[in-house]
Scaffold this active site. Structure first.
Site, mmCIF file in Angstrom:
data_model
loop_
_atom_site.group_PDB
_atom_site.id
_atom_site.type_symbol
_atom_site.label_atom_id
_atom_site.label_comp_id
_atom_site.label_asym_id
_atom_site.label_seq_id
_atom_site.Cartn_x
_atom_site.Cartn_y
_atom_site.Cartn_z
ATOM 1 N N HIS A 177 2.121 11.031 7.419
ATOM 2 C CA HIS A 177 0.252 12.002 6.461
ATOM 3 C C HIS A 177 -0.081 12.184 7.673
ATOM 4 C CE1 HIS A 177 -2.124 8.467 6.632
ATOM 5 N NE2 HIS A 177 -1.207 7.936 6.436
ATOM 6 N N CYS A 193 1.391 3.545 6.841
ATOM 7 C CA CYS A 193 2.468 4.924 7.018
ATOM 8 C C CYS A 193 2.191 4.534 8.652
ATOM 9 C CB CYS A 193 1.382 5.552 6.199
ATOM 10 S SG CYS A 193 1.993 4.778 4.257
#
Length: 219
Positions: A177, A193
Site C-alpha cells: 500500500h 504490510c
C-alpha cells in the site's frame, strides 16, 4: 533465487556547530553534501493533483537514491509479471523478463509483525478504506473508532492504492500500500504490510492485474 533462500509461510504477524573569530578573511564555502537530483526522478515523484485526493510531491532529497523506482538487472527464476519482496533489502521487484526488473524501495514490517510466503494479489483498490484488524485494536484501543472502516484519504494508512495479499482464498490481512510517511521507506516500521511511496504504489497498481503471484522473503 527461490531455491537459495527459505521463507516463512505464516503470519505472526531521525535525527552544527558554528564558530566565529576576529579575522576579516572570508572562509571558502563548504561543499554541498547533497548531490543534485536528476530531473527524471523529480518528475517521477512530482505532485499528482489529478488524483481523487491530490498527492503532494515527494522530497526525494531526503530519500536514499537506491530506493528510487528504477529498472535494474535481475537474475532470478521469478516469472515475468510476478512480484518479489526482499525484506532484508527493503526492495520490491516486479520481474520484467530478459534479466530485468522494476525495483521499488519499500518499508516493511517491524520484527514480530512480519509476514512471508507465496501468495497472490487477490484484489486491488484505489483510495481504499482501512479497517484495523481486531488484534491491532486490542493493542491500540484508540483505533476502535475505525472498527467499521476509516475513510479514504492521505491520512488513511493504506494511502492511494492497496493490493490485497491472499493465500489461496484466505486473506492474509497483509497489503502492499501507499504511505505519506516517506521517512519509513527503507526501514522496518509498519505492522507487517509493505509500504511504498504514493507515486510508486500508483505505478505498481497500474502495472499488475489481480491474480499476480507474489513472494515475500524473510531472513
Amino acid at each position: 533465487m527461490l531455491d537459495r533462500r527459505t521463507f516463512l509461510i505464516s503470519a505472526a504477524a531521525a535525527i552544527a556547530t558554528g564558530c566565529s573569530g576576529n579575522t576579516t578573511a572570508k572562509l571558502p564555502p563548504k561543499p554541498s553534501l547533497t548531490k543534485p537530483v536528476s530531473t527524471d526522478y523529480v518528475q517521477m515523484y512530482a505532485a499528482r493533483p489529478q488524483e481523487r485526493f491530490p498527492v503532494p510531491a515527494v522530497d526525494i532529497s531526503k530519500i536514499d537514491p537506491k530506493f528510487y523506482r528504477q529498472v535494474v538487472d535481475y537474475n532470478s527464476s521469478a516469472q515475468p509479471g510476478s512480484i518479489v519482496v526482499e525484506t532484508h533489502e527493503r526492495f520490491l521487484y516486479l520481474a520484467m523478463g530478459d534479466g530485468k526488473a522494476m525495483r521499488y524501495g519499500v518499508g516493511i514490517g517491524r520484527d514480530g509483525f512480519a509476514w512471508g510466503g507465496r501468495a497472490r494479489i487477490a484484489r486491488k483498490k484505489a483510495w481504499p478504506t482501512w479497517t484495523p484488524p481486531t488484534d491491532m485494536i486490542k493493542r491500540q484501543p484508540k483505533l476502535a473508532k475505525y472498527k467499521n472502516g476509516m475513510d479514504p484519504g492521505l491520512d488513511n494508512p493504506l494511502g492511494a492504492r492497496a493490493l490485497y495479499i491472499f493465500e489461496g482464498n484466505k486473506d492474509t490481512l497483509y497489503r502492499i500500500h501507499g504511505t505519506s510517511e516517506t521517512w519509513s521507506i527503507g526501514k522496518a516500521a509498519s505492522s507487517g504490510c509493505v509500504r511504498m511511496l504514493q507515486q510508486d504504489v500508483i505505478d505498481l497498481y497500474n502495472r499488475v492485474p489481480e491474480g499476480t503471484p507474489i513472494t515475500v522473503y524473510q531472513v
